[in-house]
Design a protein around this motif. Sequence first.
Motif, PDB file in Angstrom:
ATOM      1  N   ALA A 118      31.045  49.134  39.769  1.00  8.35           N
ATOM      2  CA  ALA A 118      29.889  50.040  39.615  1.00  8.35           C
ATOM      3  C   ALA A 118      28.573  49.364  38.967  1.00  8.35           C
ATOM      4  CB  ALA A 118      29.705  51.410  39.182  1.00  8.35           C
ATOM      5  N   ASP A 119      29.224  47.892  38.718  1.00  5.52           N
ATOM      6  CA  ASP A 119      28.204  47.609  37.566  1.00  5.52           C
ATOM      7  C   ASP A 119      27.811  46.099  38.431  1.00  5.52           C
ATOM      8  OD1 ASP A 119      27.478  45.297  35.861  1.00  5.52           O
ATOM      9  OD2 ASP A 119      28.524  45.764  34.045  1.00  5.52           O
ATOM     10  N   PRO A 120      26.459  46.250  38.617  1.00  7.04           N
ATOM     11  CA  PRO A 120      26.768  45.332  39.933  1.00  7.04           C
ATOM     12  C   PRO A 120      27.057  43.687  39.240  1.00  7.04           C
ATOM     13  CG  PRO A 120      24.527  46.151  39.051  1.00  7.04           C
ATOM     14  CD  PRO A 120      25.891  46.928  39.000  1.00  7.04           C
ATOM     15  N   HIS A 121      26.348  43.739  37.977  1.00  2.45           N
ATOM     16  CA  HIS A 121      26.225  41.707  37.489  1.00  2.45           C
ATOM     17  C   HIS A 121      27.915  42.224  37.165  1.00  2.45           C
ATOM     18  CE1 HIS A 121      22.232  41.664  36.955  1.00  2.45           C
ATOM     19  NE2 HIS A 121      22.602  42.826  36.505  1.00  2.45           N
ATOM     20  N   LEU A 122      28.578  42.588  37.196  1.00  2.00           N
ATOM     21  CA  LEU A 122      30.378  41.960  36.789  1.00  2.00           C
ATOM     22  C   LEU A 122      31.598  42.314  38.110  1.00  2.00           C
ATOM     23  CD1 LEU A 122      32.608  41.602  34.599  1.00  2.00           C
ATOM     24  CD2 LEU A 122      33.364  44.120  33.902  1.00  2.00           C
ATOM     25  N   LEU A 123      30.806  43.017  38.602  1.00  2.00           N
ATOM     26  CA  LEU A 123      30.569  42.971  40.169  1.00  2.00           C
ATOM     27  C   LEU A 123      30.887  41.766  41.121  1.00  2.00           C
ATOM     28  CD1 LEU A 123      32.253  44.528  42.466  1.00  2.00           C
ATOM     29  CD2 LEU A 123      30.353  45.573  43.218  1.00  2.00           C
ATOM     30  N   LEU A 124      29.521  41.480  40.746  1.00  4.97           N
ATOM     31  CA  LEU A 124      29.201  39.687  41.141  1.00  4.97           C
ATOM     32  C   LEU A 124      30.295  38.931  40.788  1.00  4.97           C
ATOM     33  CD1 LEU A 124      27.555  38.452  43.031  1.00  4.97           C
ATOM     34  CD2 LEU A 124      25.578  37.837  41.633  1.00  4.97           C
ATOM     35  N   ARG A 125      30.601  39.252  39.759  1.00  3.47           N
ATOM     36  CA  ARG A 125      31.320  37.571  38.991  1.00  3.47           C
ATOM     37  C   ARG A 125      32.272  37.926  39.343  1.00  3.47           C
ATOM     38  NH1 ARG A 125      30.579  38.946  33.139  1.00  3.47           N
ATOM     39  NH2 ARG A 125      31.787  37.400  32.452  1.00  3.47           N
ATOM     40  N   VAL A 126      33.461  39.064  39.437  1.00  2.12           N
ATOM     41  CA  VAL A 126      34.554  39.075  40.120  1.00  2.12           C
ATOM     42  C   VAL A 126      34.949  38.435  41.425  1.00  2.12           C
ATOM     43  CG1 VAL A 126      36.351  40.586  40.445  1.00  2.12           C
ATOM     44  CG2 VAL A 126      35.185  40.650  38.359  1.00  2.12           C
ATOM     45  N   ALA A 127      33.581  38.446  42.494  1.00  6.77           N
ATOM     46  CA  ALA A 127      33.342  38.897  43.333  1.00  6.77           C
ATOM     47  C   ALA A 127      33.362  37.230  43.802  1.00  6.77           C
ATOM     48  CB  ALA A 127      32.928  39.504  44.372  1.00  6.77           C
ATOM     49  N   ARG A 128      32.812  36.297  42.921  1.00  8.24           N
ATOM     50  CA  ARG A 128      32.542  35.168  42.912  1.00  8.24           C
ATOM     51  C   ARG A 128      33.759  34.808  42.865  1.00  8.24           C
ATOM     52  NH1 ARG A 128      26.734  34.566  39.598  1.00  8.24           N
ATOM     53  NH2 ARG A 128      25.751  35.306  41.726  1.00  8.24           N
ATOM     54  N   GLU A 129      34.443  34.773  41.508  1.00  7.10           N
ATOM     55  CA  GLU A 129      35.826  34.237  41.743  1.00  7.10           C
ATOM     56  C   GLU A 129      36.951  34.125  42.588  1.00  7.10           C
ATOM     57  OE1 GLU A 129      36.308  32.178  39.628  1.00  7.10           O
ATOM     58  OE2 GLU A 129      34.343  33.060  38.910  1.00  7.10           O
ATOM     59  N   MET A 130      36.228  35.812  43.682  1.00  9.10           N
ATOM     60  CA  MET A 130      37.368  36.181  44.789  1.00  9.10           C
ATOM     61  C   MET A 130      37.769  35.004  45.614  1.00  9.10           C
ATOM     62  SD  MET A 130      37.853  39.982  44.967  1.00  9.10           S
ATOM     63  CE  MET A 130      39.258  41.261  44.457  1.00  9.10           C
ATOM     64  N   VAL A 131      35.964  34.646  46.079  1.00  5.39           N
ATOM     65  CA  VAL A 131      35.757  33.622  46.870  1.00  5.39           C
ATOM     66  C   VAL A 131      36.083  32.283  46.929  1.00  5.39           C
ATOM     67  CG1 VAL A 131      33.451  32.594  47.652  1.00  5.39           C
ATOM     68  CG2 VAL A 131      33.192  35.336  47.344  1.00  5.39           C
ATOM     69  N   GLU A 132      37.186  31.664  45.670  1.00  4.46           N
ATOM     70  CA  GLU A 132      37.384  30.949  45.686  1.00  4.46           C
ATOM     71  C   GLU A 132      38.899  31.109  46.002  1.00  4.46           C
ATOM     72  OE1 GLU A 132      35.445  28.156  44.886  1.00  4.46           O
ATOM     73  OE2 GLU A 132      33.771  29.298  45.002  1.00  4.46           O
ATOM     74  N   LEU A 133      39.391  31.949  45.933  1.00  8.29           N
ATOM     75  CA  LEU A 133      40.780  32.663  46.267  1.00  8.29           C
ATOM     76  C   LEU A 133      41.212  32.358  47.710  1.00  8.29           C
ATOM     77  CD1 LEU A 133      41.586  34.192  43.404  1.00  8.29           C
ATOM     78  CD2 LEU A 133      42.205  32.014  43.472  1.00  8.29           C
ATOM     79  N   LEU A 134      40.264  32.902  48.533  1.00  7.25           N
ATOM     80  CA  LEU A 134      40.555  33.449  50.386  1.00  7.25           C
ATOM     81  C   LEU A 134      40.961  31.974  50.390  1.00  7.25           C
ATOM     82  CD1 LEU A 134      36.588  35.207  51.004  1.00  7.25           C
ATOM     83  CD2 LEU A 134      38.786  35.751  50.510  1.00  7.25           C
ATOM     84  N   PRO A 135      41.389  32.116  51.674  1.00  8.55           N
ATOM     85  CA  PRO A 135      43.144  31.444  52.257  1.00  8.55           C
ATOM     86  C   PRO A 135      41.411  30.805  53.485  1.00  8.55           C
ATOM     87  CG  PRO A 135      43.683  33.734  52.854  1.00  8.55           C
ATOM     88  CD  PRO A 135      42.301  33.840  52.015  1.00  8.55           C
ATOM     89  N   ALA A 136      41.363  29.498  53.625  1.00  9.41           N
ATOM     90  CA  ALA A 136      40.795  29.015  54.423  1.00  9.41           C
ATOM     91  C   ALA A 136      40.597  29.355  55.926  1.00  9.41           C
ATOM     92  CB  ALA A 136      41.637  27.438  54.389  1.00  9.41           C
ATOM     93  N   GLY A 137      40.966  29.628  57.319  1.00 10.11           N
ATOM     94  CA  GLY A 137      40.430  29.887  58.328  1.00 10.11           C
ATOM     95  C   GLY A 137      40.323  32.067  58.610  1.00 10.11           C
ATOM     96  N   THR A 138      40.489  32.841  57.105  1.00  8.28           N
ATOM     97  CA  THR A 138      40.202  33.988  57.295  1.00  8.28           C
ATOM     98  C   THR A 138      38.999  34.432  57.943  1.00  8.28           C
ATOM     99  OG1 THR A 138      40.294  33.797  54.874  1.00  8.28           O
ATOM    100  CG2 THR A 138      39.539  36.280  55.400  1.00  8.28           C
ATOM    101  N   ASP A 139      39.479  35.651  58.857  1.00  5.66           N
ATOM    102  CA  ASP A 139      38.333  36.269  60.152  1.00  5.66           C
ATOM    103  C   ASP A 139      36.905  36.711  59.311  1.00  5.66           C
ATOM    104  OD1 ASP A 139      38.592  33.630  61.846  1.00  5.66           O
ATOM    105  OD2 ASP A 139      41.116  34.995  62.492  1.00  5.66           O
TER     106      ASP A 139
END
Length: 178
Positions: free
Chosen positions: A42-63
Amino acid sequence: MDETLTTDLARDVDTRCRLTGEFTLRSGQQATEYFDKYLFEADPHLLLRVAREMVELLPAGTDLLGGLELGGVPIATMVSSLTGRPALFVRKKAKEYGTCKLAEGPDVAGRSVTLIEDVITTGGAVRDAATALRAAGAVVEVVVCAIDRSPEGANPLADIGLEVRPVLTKAQLDAARG
């Protein structure tokens, strides 16, 4: 992720989300602490920080990014916004009216779906979603989560061939408390 960034994020998530008391987890297990992930979601700044780290963990080829109801949906939406990859919203149970779908969004057949979850302890909800999406023809091999509360070094989803990629682990959150 940079160790300092990991420590700072772990501290901020822990400070915002760790509650103490008596709690029953989805698995039925009893716990004396609980990570109220909705407090960081619910905290847009903290959610954004977590989401940015998730981007780095996505496998190549994710549709598709498969956000699990309810906690994975805002995270998947944010990761989708950051990457341009379409999101899919995975219900706990197919709705019984309208389209009667389990997964809302693009068709999953033949597509690589990376599941997005907030907290994993035993992996029950992820297991159910992966099984259902695979039955619908999706390729599901990875789940990226904000917090992995499973025992250190254990993968509760190994038996179904699902890799868990966490942004933070319970050990990192515990260490951030000092």
